[in-house]
Design a protein around this motif. Structure first.
Motif, short mmCIF file in Angstrom:
data_model
loop_
_atom_site.label_atom_id
_atom_site.label_comp_id
_atom_site.label_asym_id
_atom_site.label_seq_id
_atom_site.Cartn_x
_atom_site.Cartn_y
_atom_site.Cartn_z
N ALA A 150 13.41 -86.79 18.14
CA ALA A 150 12.35 -87.43 18.33
C ALA A 150 9.99 -87.04 18.02
O ALA A 150 9.78 -87.93 17.57
CB ALA A 150 12.45 -88.05 19.99
N PHE A 168 9.90 -84.97 16.08
CA PHE A 168 9.80 -84.76 14.64
C PHE A 168 9.20 -86.52 13.97
O PHE A 168 8.60 -86.79 12.89
CB PHE A 168 11.30 -84.75 13.99
CG PHE A 168 11.21 -84.88 12.32
CD1 PHE A 168 9.71 -84.02 11.15
CD2 PHE A 168 11.95 -85.69 11.05
CE1 PHE A 168 9.99 -84.54 9.90
CE2 PHE A 168 12.48 -85.99 10.12
CZ PHE A 168 11.49 -85.52 8.76
N PHE A 169 10.54 -87.80 14.16
CA PHE A 169 9.98 -88.83 14.37
C PHE A 169 8.13 -88.61 14.00
O PHE A 169 7.85 -89.56 13.89
CB PHE A 169 10.79 -89.55 15.28
CG PHE A 169 9.83 -91.23 15.02
CD1 PHE A 169 10.64 -91.73 13.65
CD2 PHE A 169 9.54 -91.60 16.14
CE1 PHE A 169 10.03 -93.40 13.65
CE2 PHE A 169 9.22 -92.88 15.82
CZ PHE A 169 8.92 -93.91 15.08
N LEU A 170 7.91 -88.98 15.60
CA LEU A 170 6.40 -88.98 16.29
C LEU A 170 5.61 -88.46 14.87
O LEU A 170 4.59 -89.09 15.08
CB LEU A 170 6.46 -88.62 17.86
CG LEU A 170 6.65 -89.32 19.09
CD1 LEU A 170 7.19 -89.14 19.68
CD2 LEU A 170 6.61 -91.11 18.33
N ARG A 171 6.05 -86.61 14.86
CA ARG A 171 5.32 -86.69 13.95
C ARG A 171 4.73 -86.91 12.51
O ARG A 171 3.88 -86.78 11.71
CB ARG A 171 5.09 -85.14 13.93
CG ARG A 171 4.82 -84.11 14.96
CD ARG A 171 5.45 -83.09 14.88
NE ARG A 171 4.87 -81.87 13.90
CZ ARG A 171 4.58 -80.74 13.25
NH1 ARG A 171 5.94 -80.36 14.07
NH2 ARG A 171 4.18 -80.17 12.90
N ALA A 172 6.03 -88.00 12.28
CA ALA A 172 5.99 -88.41 11.08
C ALA A 172 5.81 -89.52 10.47
O ALA A 172 5.42 -90.06 9.44
CB ALA A 172 8.04 -88.45 10.73
N ARG A 173 4.61 -89.92 11.72
CA ARG A 173 4.51 -90.78 11.46
C ARG A 173 2.69 -90.80 12.00
O ARG A 173 1.48 -91.32 11.77
CB ARG A 173 4.62 -91.77 13.61
CG ARG A 173 5.75 -92.65 13.01
CD ARG A 173 5.95 -94.07 12.32
NE ARG A 173 7.21 -93.89 12.11
CZ ARG A 173 7.92 -93.74 10.51
NH1 ARG A 173 7.92 -92.92 9.90
NH2 ARG A 173 9.68 -94.29 10.44
N GLY A 174 2.41 -89.72 12.00
CA GLY A 174 1.32 -88.83 11.56
C GLY A 174 0.71 -88.42 13.34
O GLY A 174 -0.43 -88.16 13.27
N ILE A 175 1.36 -88.45 13.88
CA ILE A 175 0.89 -88.13 15.41
C ILE A 175 1.08 -86.51 15.54
O ILE A 175 2.13 -85.70 15.06
CB ILE A 175 1.69 -88.94 16.44
CG1 ILE A 175 1.81 -90.19 16.72
CG2 ILE A 175 1.18 -87.96 18.05
CD1 ILE A 175 2.77 -90.73 17.26
N SER A 176 0.26 -85.05 15.64
CA SER A 176 0.29 -84.26 16.21
C SER A 176 0.59 -83.87 17.03
O SER A 176 1.43 -84.51 17.69
CB SER A 176 -1.52 -83.50 17.16
OG SER A 176 -1.19 -84.01 18.30
N ILE A 222 4.06 -81.62 9.25
CA ILE A 222 4.70 -82.99 8.76
C ILE A 222 3.61 -84.32 9.45
O ILE A 222 3.77 -84.64 8.66
CB ILE A 222 5.73 -82.86 10.08
CG1 ILE A 222 6.28 -82.37 9.91
CG2 ILE A 222 6.37 -84.59 10.66
CD1 ILE A 222 7.33 -81.78 11.08
N GLU A 223 2.79 -84.79 9.90
CA GLU A 223 1.41 -85.12 10.70
C GLU A 223 0.81 -85.33 9.44
O GLU A 223 0.05 -86.61 9.35
CB GLU A 223 1.09 -84.55 11.80
CG GLU A 223 0.33 -83.65 12.39
CD GLU A 223 1.92 -82.86 12.52
OE1 GLU A 223 2.96 -82.41 12.58
OE2 GLU A 223 0.83 -82.10 13.71
N ALA A 253 2.42 -87.13 7.07
CA ALA A 253 1.97 -88.84 7.68
C ALA A 253 0.30 -89.27 6.96
O ALA A 253 0.16 -90.71 6.79
CB ALA A 253 2.33 -88.70 8.50
N GLU A 294 -4.69 -91.49 14.90
CA GLU A 294 -4.76 -90.17 13.90
C GLU A 294 -4.69 -90.47 12.75
O GLU A 294 -5.60 -89.26 12.01
CB GLU A 294 -3.28 -89.31 14.69
CG GLU A 294 -3.77 -89.58 16.23
CD GLU A 294 -3.70 -88.28 16.48
OE1 GLU A 294 -2.51 -87.00 15.94
OE2 GLU A 294 -3.55 -87.58 17.87
#
Ligand SMILES: Nc1ncnc2c1ncn2[C@@H]1O[C@H](COP(=O)(O)OP(=O)(O)O)[C@@H](O)[C@H]1O
Ligand SMILES: [Mg+2]
Lengths: 407, 249
Positions: free
Chosen positions: A363, A365-373, B72-73, B76, B105
């Motif tokens: 989860a 990884f998923f959130l970070r892969a959406r651009g969230i720190s 990672i972030e 994105a 973000e």
């Protein structure tokens, strides 16, 4: 060297002032005897304090003089409902009223109207012997109090001893919502808060309890809930960043068809210690209990969940569900969870489960892969973990305070 | 836009990608096909920056920047999007709330102001309609209780919301019935521009009837062993992967 722990309880208790409440003499003398008999704080060998060390209490040097600093979580004075405020154990204000609701200082409660008969363990015995006030709230038959009754406890300063005993009585078919808000920012202090609730037939009590704590105080908090026929009780216990908090919640489903809901969230950081003990007594048939506690522990924080369910012999058709889930956010954080079921009836449905795990890496990884720190994503997941319980809190006061606490 | 040169990656010491080369330019649609276990999802994860994978050799450039140096972030935020093969369920985290955070973000990274609540809601409305995602699903917890098809549509909804430069769709077609497939594909097609690009990872040729690729690559044993036009997909559909396996055994 002093013989470790010898007479520690008696020594500690001698710092406290005798109670100013008019509990029945039999209770007082028994509580006094209990303290003399126990003599010491329980050790980790005792079932009730296996994971909570009390030896540290010996270091507290308490004073009885009261002092006060500004609040930690700001609760705006109410314009509706009833608000009762204690500062370092002193009742400082009662605002608002409602027909059929009687609020009085615990000192004014006559001997015959203290309803609890049994005081178990040193925490309750000490409260009996040393409580300095509290509040008594009585709700008349069939009165549905439309707005919240808020009890705010604040403590601050240093070396403060706060011992209070509250009693809430709901007569038949009455209903109410209580907010119990603890704002602690005292150093090297001690609290022992006891709340008794008596729910007559068909009455309904909902309670939201928010405990926030700054400073290195030792806080003991006990609720004893007595439920008569078809009454319903629900509590959300929210405990945040407590240096040392021990909660004891015990429910007595004394008559048929009671419903009890115990939800709780506890969150600790640094070297916090939060211990939640709950006991559900199903004493009569056709009653239901639902329990869900969630813990989040960071840093070197430790948590305890101990959930006991007693199903008495006559309590057929009992439904009792218990669940505990914990999230450990660091290698040094820990939790000890223990369900304890004692079932003497044969026609019951009981379940319990406890899990402890880490943050869901997928989860994250998923959130970070959406651009969230990473830090925001972590906060989101923690909030998500608690949402089931935090979301169930109706109190807008508490929701606002939670916003501040959880960001 | 994306240049992968001689990429070697491993997990737990096991080499999965073994010298992979791939170049994608703006406006292009690429498809990667290949048998199970070939390393397709591994490639997607490595591009997105999954920390379990170790890059042992080679380089990845995204718009000229070394992608492997970015967390990672930031990948994105640079405009990379991965639609997951197995979308994760996150109880208690609302779909729109996390998207709002994500979008803001990404905007902040680009030096843009956060979107107003009104504009954000308008965007949600517009983009959820694109993939025919029920508006109640948009506000529920991320993927919790979603059907397989809804999860995949939710991935494309997120893609639509975040408007990436390069979208990687990992088996977005798996588990979809023909109607859902059509919806997902038309969503992806609607988002296509001259400036962005799409990398479609799939098992089946079926999806490529709807999302028509400019290039089809065959990934086998950690490398791209064959590249062709969309006809290659038809050939693979007909002949299976055995002839590829035989060629590279
Ligand atoms: N955590 C892991 N540890 C070891 N091997 C793994 C791990 N995850 C995937 N693999 C292996 O990596 C290979 C490629 O997997 P994957 O990229 O998922 O293939 P594809 O998506 O093409 O089906 C497979 O052989 C798989 O078993
Ligand atoms: Mg795969």
């Amino acid at each position: 060297m002093k013989n470790e722990g010898r007479g520690s309880l008696i020594e500690f208790q001698q710092q406290l002032v005798p109670t100013n409440l008019q509990l029945p003499d039999s209770i007082l003398s028994k509580a006094n005897q209990d303290i003399q008999r126990l003599a010491d704080f329980p050790t980790t060998k005792s079932e009730d304090f296996r994971y909570t060390r009390l030896i540290r209490l010996n270091k507290l040097q308490l004073q009885t003089e009261k002092s006060f600093a500004p609040p930690l979580v700001n609760i705006a004075p109410t314009t509706e409902g009833i608000q009762i405020v204690f500062e370092n154990g002193q009742l400082v204000s009662v605002v608002g009223q409602h027909e059929g609701v009687t609020v009085q200082s615990a000192q004014d409660v006559p001997q015959s109207q203290w309803l609890a008969c049994e005081y178990k363990g040193f925490v309750q015995a000490m409260n009996a012997v040393n409580a300095q006030g509290g509040v008594s709230i009585e709700i008349s038959k069939q009165v549905a109090v439309p707005t919240s009754i808020t009890i705010i406890q604040r403590w601050s300063g240093k070396s403060q001893a706060v011992l209070l005993h509250h009693q809430i009585v709901l007569h038949a078919f009455a209903s109410a919502h209580i907010e119990w808000i603890h704002e602690g920012r005292a150093e090297e202090s001690f609290q022992n808060l006891l709340l008794d609730c008596f729910l007559a037939e068909g009455s309904q009590l909902k309670m939201d309890k928010l405990q926030t704590q700054e400073g290195n105080s030792f806080s003991f908090c006990t609720e004893r809930i007595y439920q008569k026929k078809q009454s319903s009780f629900a509590i959300n216990t929210l405990t945040f960043n407590a240096f040392f908090t021990r909660n004891d919640l015990e429910i007595f489903g004394q008559e048929e068809g009671t419903e009890s809901k115990m939800y709780g969230v506890f969150m600790g950081e640094e070297n916090n210690h939060i211990d939640n003990h709950t006991t559900m007594n199903h004493m009569a048939p056709h009653s239901t209990s639902n329990e869900l506690y969630k813990g989040v522990l960071k840093g070197k924080a430790s948590g305890v969940f101990y959930g006991k369910i007693n199903v008495f012999k006559d309590a057929q058709k009992t439904n009792a569900f218990q669940s505990n889930r914990n999230l450990l956010l660091s290698d040094d954080a820990s939790v000890n969870a223990k369900p304890a079921l004692e079932i003497y009836a044969d026609d019951v449905k009981c379940s319990h489960g406890s899990t402890t795990g880490q943050l869901d890496q997928q989860a994250l990884f998923f959130l970070r892969a959406r651009g969230i720190s990473e830090s925001k994503a972590t906060d989101m997941l923690i909030k998500g973990f608690m949402a089931e319980i935090v979301g169930a809190v109706k109190s807008s006061h508490i929701q606002e305070a939670l916003q501040t606490l959880l960001g | 836009m994306l240049k992968i040169k001689n990429l070697h990656a491993s997990i737990d010491g096991k080499a999965i990608l073994k010298g992979l080369n791939l170049e994608i330019n703006p406006g292009e649609v690429h498809a990667i096909m290949g048998p199970n276990g070939a390393g397709k999802s591994t490639l997607a994860s490595v591009l997105a920056g999954h920390e379990s994978y170790e890059i042992t050799e080679g380089e990845i450039l995204f718009e000229g920047k070394d992608l492997t140096a970015l967390p990672i972030e930031d990948r994105a935020r640079e405009g990379l999007f991965l639609a997951f093969q197995y979308p994760v369920e996150i109880p208690g985290v609302s779909n729109v709330n996390f998207l709002k955070t994500a979008l803001n973000e990404i905007r902040e990274y680009a030096g843009l102001k956060p979107l107003s609540a009104k504009d954000f809601l308008q965007l949600v409305k517009e983009k959820s309609a694109l993939v025919e995602l029920d508006s109640s699903l948009a506000t529920r917890s991320v993927n919790e209780g979603f059907s397989g098809g809804e999860k995949k549509r939710n991935e494309i909804f997120q893609m639509a919301m975040l408007n990436p430069k390069l979208a990687i769709l990992d088996e977005t077609d798996s588990g979809l019935d023909i109607d859902a497939l059509r919806i997902v594909a038309s969503g992806v097609n609607a988002l296509k521009t001259k400036e962005n690009a799409t990398l479609v990872i799939t098992h089946y040729q079926r999806l490529l009837d709807y999302i028509v690729p400019d290039f089809v690559h065959v990934l086998f044993d950690g490398r791209i062993v064959k590249t062709g036009g969309k006809d290659l997909a038809l050939e693979l559909e007909e002949k299976g992967y055995d002839w590829i396996k035989a060629e590279h055994a």
